[in-house]
Structure formats: structure tokens, C-alpha cells
Enzyme design. Structure first.
Site, PDB file in Angstrom:
ATOM      1  N   ARG A  12       0.809  -1.228   0.000  1.00 28.96           N
ATOM      2  CA  ARG A  12       0.000   0.000   0.000  1.00 28.96           C
ATOM      3  C   ARG A  12       0.837   1.271   0.000  1.00 28.96           C
ATOM      4  O   ARG A  12       0.308   2.361  -0.215  1.00 28.96           O
ATOM      5  CB  ARG A  12      -0.954  -0.014   1.202  1.00 28.96           C
ATOM      6  CG  ARG A  12      -2.089  -1.026   1.048  1.00 28.96           C
ATOM      7  CD  ARG A  12      -3.080  -0.975   2.208  1.00 28.96           C
ATOM      8  NE  ARG A  12      -2.442  -1.337   3.468  1.00 28.96           N
ATOM      9  CZ  ARG A  12      -2.250  -0.492   4.478  1.00 28.96           C
ATOM     10  NH1 ARG A  12      -2.618   0.760   4.390  1.00 28.96           N
ATOM     11  NH2 ARG A  12      -1.677  -0.916   5.606  1.00 28.96           N
ATOM     12  N   GLY A  13       2.133   1.151   0.249  1.00 28.13           N
ATOM     13  CA  GLY A  13       3.007   2.315   0.145  1.00 28.13           C
ATOM     14  C   GLY A  13       3.223   2.698  -1.308  1.00 28.13           C
ATOM     15  O   GLY A  13       2.958   1.912  -2.229  1.00 28.13           O
ATOM     16  N   THR A 100      14.755  -0.747   1.765  1.00 27.63           N
ATOM     17  CA  THR A 100      14.590   0.032   2.980  1.00 27.63           C
ATOM     18  C   THR A 100      15.931   0.580   3.444  1.00 27.63           C
ATOM     19  O   THR A 100      16.905  -0.158   3.514  1.00 27.63           O
ATOM     20  CB  THR A 100      13.999  -0.863   4.097  1.00 27.63           C
ATOM     21  OG1 THR A 100      12.787  -1.447   3.621  1.00 27.63           O
ATOM     22  CG2 THR A 100      13.704  -0.064   5.330  1.00 27.63           C
ATOM     23  N   ASN A 127      19.120   2.926  -2.714  1.00 26.70           N
ATOM     24  CA  ASN A 127      18.430   3.600  -3.812  1.00 26.70           C
ATOM     25  C   ASN A 127      18.411   2.664  -5.009  1.00 26.70           C
ATOM     26  O   ASN A 127      19.450   2.157  -5.427  1.00 26.70           O
ATOM     27  CB  ASN A 127      19.134   4.909  -4.168  1.00 26.70           C
ATOM     28  CG  ASN A 127      18.256   5.835  -4.994  1.00 26.70           C
ATOM     29  OD1 ASN A 127      17.579   5.404  -5.912  1.00 26.70           O
ATOM     30  ND2 ASN A 127      18.269   7.114  -4.654  1.00 26.70           N
ATOM     31  N   HIS A 155      14.210  15.337  -0.108  1.00 27.85           N
ATOM     32  CA  HIS A 155      13.157  14.334  -0.195  1.00 27.85           C
ATOM     33  C   HIS A 155      11.809  14.923   0.243  1.00 27.85           C
ATOM     34  O   HIS A 155      11.745  15.999   0.829  1.00 27.85           O
ATOM     35  CB  HIS A 155      13.479  13.124   0.684  1.00 27.85           C
ATOM     36  CG  HIS A 155      14.520  12.215   0.103  1.00 27.85           C
ATOM     37  ND1 HIS A 155      15.869  12.482   0.183  1.00 27.85           N
ATOM     38  CD2 HIS A 155      14.416  11.047  -0.581  1.00 27.85           C
ATOM     39  CE1 HIS A 155      16.553  11.513  -0.424  1.00 27.85           C
ATOM     40  NE2 HIS A 155      15.680  10.634  -0.892  1.00 27.85           N
ATOM     41  N   HIS A 156      10.762  14.153  -0.026  1.00 23.05           N
ATOM     42  CA  HIS A 156       9.413  14.511   0.404  1.00 23.05           C
ATOM     43  C   HIS A 156       9.355  14.609   1.926  1.00 23.05           C
ATOM     44  O   HIS A 156      10.188  14.025   2.638  1.00 23.05           O
ATOM     45  CB  HIS A 156       8.409  13.477  -0.099  1.00 23.05           C
ATOM     46  CG  HIS A 156       8.750  12.074   0.319  1.00 23.05           C
ATOM     47  ND1 HIS A 156       8.299  11.515   1.493  1.00 23.05           N
ATOM     48  CD2 HIS A 156       9.528  11.129  -0.269  1.00 23.05           C
ATOM     49  CE1 HIS A 156       8.759  10.286   1.610  1.00 23.05           C
ATOM     50  NE2 HIS A 156       9.513  10.015   0.552  1.00 23.05           N
ATOM     51  N   LYS A 159       9.343  11.483   4.626  1.00 24.12           N
ATOM     52  CA  LYS A 159      10.478  10.583   4.828  1.00 24.12           C
ATOM     53  C   LYS A 159      10.895  10.629   6.293  1.00 24.12           C
ATOM     54  O   LYS A 159      11.016  11.706   6.877  1.00 24.12           O
ATOM     55  CB  LYS A 159      11.640  10.985   3.915  1.00 24.12           C
ATOM     56  CG  LYS A 159      12.819  10.028   3.974  1.00 24.12           C
ATOM     57  CD  LYS A 159      13.835  10.345   2.894  1.00 24.12           C
ATOM     58  CE  LYS A 159      15.040   9.420   2.965  1.00 24.12           C
ATOM     59  NZ  LYS A 159      14.682   7.995   2.817  1.00 24.12           N
TER      60      LYS A 159
END
Length: 266
Positions: A12-13, A100, A127, A155-156, A159
């Protein structure tokens, strides 16, 4: 050719959704199950955004591997959950591909020992974007000639870790070829704590968190009369899937742990 049977953890991520679609679109892959902590017993089609995908959902990874035959686990969760998932997958003879960040050196050493004992491959990549990996490799090359370096990663704002795993991995790779050196004026003083960012072997790492960003990093090199900037930008999470696919294809032929996508690129 037999299909590679894949389990995806964290469907779901945003990254997990992309991974599910990548597996479904790859001819020689078969999605056999997903791991999701709160939808045990459902089908993936019961979850929002996954129409007509009739694969089982498990909340317990051991139960999953007891009921489903799999070759590869793609884990895109968190360091704590990812560590548990990776160890469990190896116990059941399943090869993990983990996206991760946040694994410690002790974590990696423990997982490498398990891999080598069981002669199973595992790939953990800070990455999965091939362009980002090239950015790291190019930065390592440049560090032989430029000693003063600062890393800015962006980053968003959702994070959790700072600095990013990519920034840390970049600094580690640079540290392999660069002698330790303190940068800036020796009497430099931060008038606001943290203004110069985190220090790594004398380098400085700066983390930016803003909505609208996905994953970006630039490495700045300075020398007398010149600067060099190496930058990579991921504008959406599809940019990571070529690296995930490469990792799935590669991990099947490994018998140890590989940390970093740069180690499997030709």
C-alpha cells in the site's frame, strides 16, 4: 522458462504499489502474495487501487511462506520490519530484495552471515534508481581529485530518516578514496545549531524535506577556482523499478549479501 515467484511486502506504500505493478507487467514474474500488516486474509483486490488482482494478503510473513512457494521477497517497508522480514525470508529459503534504508553495519553483518551460511543471495539497496547509483559512482570518481565535498539530499516531507540512506552510502563510497579532512574555516562557529549540517569524515551532509519533492541529491565539489556539481533527480517512483527488476534477476544467482546497487552494475 519457469516464472520467478515474488512476494511484495508493503504493497500500500507508494513504492510498494509500483513494485506490484512492475511484477505484474514482467512476463517471467508471478506475484504470489503480498505482506500487509492490517489486511490479513483478504485478497489484494480487496485493497483500494488493486482491481482484479486475486493474490492473498498476509500480515504474518512466516504464515505467508508456510502457505506460499516463493523465490524472491521484495521488501519496501521500514528498517525494523525489513530486518525481520529479511531474516525470515532467508530462513524459508527465499531471496530478499530490500529497498529500505536505515540498516546498521551490525544488521548487515548479521544478514551477510546468514546468507553465506545458507548460500542464498540478498540485495539491500539504499536507492534503486540506476541514475542515482551512477551519481554515487561518479561522485566517488570525482572525490579522487576534489577533497572538499558537501552533499545535499532533498526528499518529500514524509520521509522518516535523515540523512537519507543514499546520502550516507554516497559519503561512505567517497570515504573509500578520500583522506579524512575537516572542511571550512578551523574556527567556524554555527550561530544556529545544525546550520552546517551533519558531519561525516569531515564532509557535510544537508537534508531538505518539502512536499512536492520525491528523491533528489546533489554532491558539490570545490577546489581552487572551480566547482563541480553532480546531481540526480527522481520525479516519480517508477524511476526505481528498473533497479528493483535488475536486483530480482541478479539475486537469484547470488550466494551472499550485496549492499548497494552499484555492486551489481557492470
Amino acid at each position: 522458462m519457469n516464472k520467478v515467484k515474488v512476494v511484495v511486502a508493503g504493497p500500500r506504500g507508494k513504492m510498494g504499489r509500483e513494485a506490484v505493478q512492475m511484477v505484474l507487467k514482467t512476463e517471467n514474474y508471478q506475484l504470489v502474495a503480498v505482506i500487509d500488516y492490517k489486511n490479513d486474509g483478504k485478497k489484494l483486490s480487496d485493497l483500494e487501487g488493486f482491481h482484479n488482482i486475486e493474490v492473498p494478503v498476509y500480515s504474518n510473513i512466516e504464515t505467508c511462506f508456510q502457505n506460499v512457494s516463493a523465490h524472491v521477497l521484495i521488501d519496501l517497508t521500514t528498517p525494523e520490519i525489513g530486518m525481520h522480514h529479511t531474516k525470515t525470508a532467508l530462513t524459508y529459503g527465499v531471496r530478499p530484495v530490500v529497498g529500505t534504508t536505515g540498516f546498521t553495519k551490525e544488521n548487515l553483518d548479521e544478514l551477510r552471515a546468514i546468507c553465506e551460511e545458507k548460500q542464498l543471495g540478498c540485495i539491500i539497496a539504499p536507492n534503486f534508481a540506476i541514475g542515482a547509483v551512477l551519481m554515487m559512482k561518479f561522485s566517488q570518481m570525482a572525490a579522487k581529485y576534489f577533497q572538499d565535498i558537501e552533499i545535499i539530499e532533498l526528499h518529500h516531507d514524509q520521509k522518516l530518516d535523515a540523512p537519507s540512506g543514499t546520502a550516507i552510502k554516497t559519503a561512505e563510497m567517497i570515504g573509500e578514496v578520500r583522506e579524512s579532512k575537516g572542511q571550512g574555516h578551523p574556527n567556524e562557529k554555527e550561530t544556529i545549531n545544525g546550520a552546517r549540517g551533519a558531519k561525516f569524515d569531515g564532509m557535510h551532509i544537508h537534508s531538505v524535506r518539502l512536499p512536492g519533492l520525491v528523491a533528489h541529491q546533489q554532491v558539490l565539489f570545490g577546489s581552487d577556482g572551480q566547482t563541480l556539481t553532480i546531481r540526480h533527480d527522481s520525479y516519480n517512483r517508477a524511476s526505481f523499478m528498473s533497479g528493483v527488476k535488475l536486483s530480482v534477476d541478479t539475486v537469484l544467482n547470488l550466494d551472499t549479501l550485496v549492499y548497494g546497487l552499484e555492486n551489481i552494475l557492470e
